[in-house]
Design a protein around this motif. Structure first.
Motif, PDB file in Angstrom:
ATOM      1  N   ARG A  20       0.832  -1.211   0.000  1.00 43.97           N
ATOM      2  CA  ARG A  20       0.000   0.000   0.000  1.00 43.97           C
ATOM      3  C   ARG A  20       0.861   1.252   0.000  1.00 43.97           C
ATOM      4  O   ARG A  20       0.568   2.228  -0.703  1.00 43.97           O
ATOM      5  CB  ARG A  20      -0.943  -0.011   1.209  1.00 43.97           C
ATOM      6  CG  ARG A  20      -2.093  -0.999   1.086  1.00 43.97           C
ATOM      7  CD  ARG A  20      -3.160  -0.730   2.124  1.00 43.97           C
ATOM      8  NE  ARG A  20      -2.691  -0.932   3.483  1.00 43.97           N
ATOM      9  CZ  ARG A  20      -2.736  -2.107   4.130  1.00 43.97           C
ATOM     10  NH1 ARG A  20      -3.244  -3.170   3.527  1.00 43.97           N
ATOM     11  NH2 ARG A  20      -2.299  -2.195   5.374  1.00 43.97           N
TER      12      ARG A  20
ATOM     13  N   ARG B 196       2.401   1.665  -3.551  1.00 41.19           N
ATOM     14  CA  ARG B 196       1.442   2.061  -4.589  1.00 41.19           C
ATOM     15  C   ARG B 196       0.888   3.459  -4.338  1.00 41.19           C
ATOM     16  O   ARG B 196       0.438   4.130  -5.267  1.00 41.19           O
ATOM     17  CB  ARG B 196       0.314   1.030  -4.670  1.00 41.19           C
ATOM     18  CG  ARG B 196       0.811  -0.265  -5.302  1.00 41.19           C
ATOM     19  CD  ARG B 196      -0.243  -1.328  -5.428  1.00 41.19           C
ATOM     20  NE  ARG B 196       0.277  -2.470  -6.175  1.00 41.19           N
ATOM     21  CZ  ARG B 196       0.103  -3.727  -5.837  1.00 41.19           C
ATOM     22  NH1 ARG B 196      -0.602  -4.036  -4.742  1.00 41.19           N
ATOM     23  NH2 ARG B 196       0.616  -4.700  -6.563  1.00 41.19           N
ATOM     24  N   ALA B 197       0.950   3.934  -3.094  1.00 37.60           N
ATOM     25  CA  ALA B 197       0.502   5.293  -2.804  1.00 37.60           C
ATOM     26  C   ALA B 197       1.415   6.330  -3.440  1.00 37.60           C
ATOM     27  O   ALA B 197       1.016   7.481  -3.636  1.00 37.60           O
ATOM     28  CB  ALA B 197       0.460   5.511  -1.294  1.00 37.60           C
TER      29      ALA B 197
END
Length: 241
Positions: free
Chosen positions: A235, A238-239
């Motif tokens: 996460r 991908r942020a």
């Protein structure tokens, strides 16, 4: 085509000879070479990521990616130093990541973030299943890094089914030789930053380090299986994209 902009930095794939020259010049600076550019035969097989300062246009970070599958791993840069036949049966696309460097005069963490954002975008776009490469310790004397190697032995050795075997003539077999319990603080202090990042993603390493006299480094084969990266880390990566 990868092209990411955030703040003052732009991460993209090199698209011209001028881009490649700039990447190779930065590599030569970072590796302390006496030549103007660091170049080898593997450059032509790779895609090159460059992170540039949008104000000055200067390249501040670069690395190269060699996209391969199966038995083609024998054509990788790492295969010069490690016997990698076990990975010929790996199911899925692999990317060898190499020549990673950041301008040594800069300390902006956003540079590294942009570099990983570009890698994450490439991995997702091309459904890459394994990242691998050589993670380097500066110099050729393992004595400085014994706690780091002891920690790698204790926590981060490759699964037996993928374990690289010895090929290079000069190696430090830390998994076989070390009997010490690692001092974790000293281990992390002497762990190369890039390898530290790989380990946070669930990465694993070979059971020996290669003494690379040409590059004046010790290096370990490093693999990161994309499917094994912790969800929280995915996460965060991908942020950035």
């Amino acid at each position: 085509m990868i092209s990411l902009k955030r703040g003052r930095y732009h991460a993209r794939l090199a698209t011209s000879a001028h881009d490649i020259d700039a990447a190779q010049a930065l590599r030569a600076r970072c590796f302390g070479l006496t030549v103007a550019r660091d170049a080898d035969a593997f450059d032509a097989q790779c895609s090159h990521v460059i992170v540039s300062d949008t104000g000055s246009g200067a390249v501040v970070c670069t690395y190269r990616m060699h996209h391969i599958t199966g038995a083609a791993i024998s054509t990788s840069y790492a295969a010069q130093f490690y016997e990698l036949s076990a990975l010929e049966t790996f199911d899925g696309a692999m990317v060898e990541m190499g020549r990673f460097c950041i301008d040594p005069d800069l300390r902006d963490p956003d540079i590294l973030r942009m570099a990983w954002a570009a890698m994450t975008a490439y991995v997702d776009t091309h459904n890459v299943r394994l990242l691998f490469g050589c993670s380097s310790f500066a110099g050729q004397d393992p004595a400085t890094y014994l706690d780091a190697f002891a920690m790698l032995k204790a926590r981060h050795l490759a699964p037996k089914r993928w374990l690289p075997r010895v090929k290079a003539p000069d190696v430090f077999r830390f998994a076989a030789r070390l009997r010490r319990k690692p001092d974790l603080k000293k281990a992390m202090l002497h762990m190369p930053p890039l390898l530290r990042t790989y380990l946070l993603m669930g990465g694993w390493v070979s059971d020996h380090a290669v003494v690379d006299r040409q590059m004046n480094t010790l290096h370990v084969f490093t693999g990161v299986e994309i499917g094994a990266i912790p969800a929280a880390r995915k996460r965060l990566l991908r942020a950035l994209v």
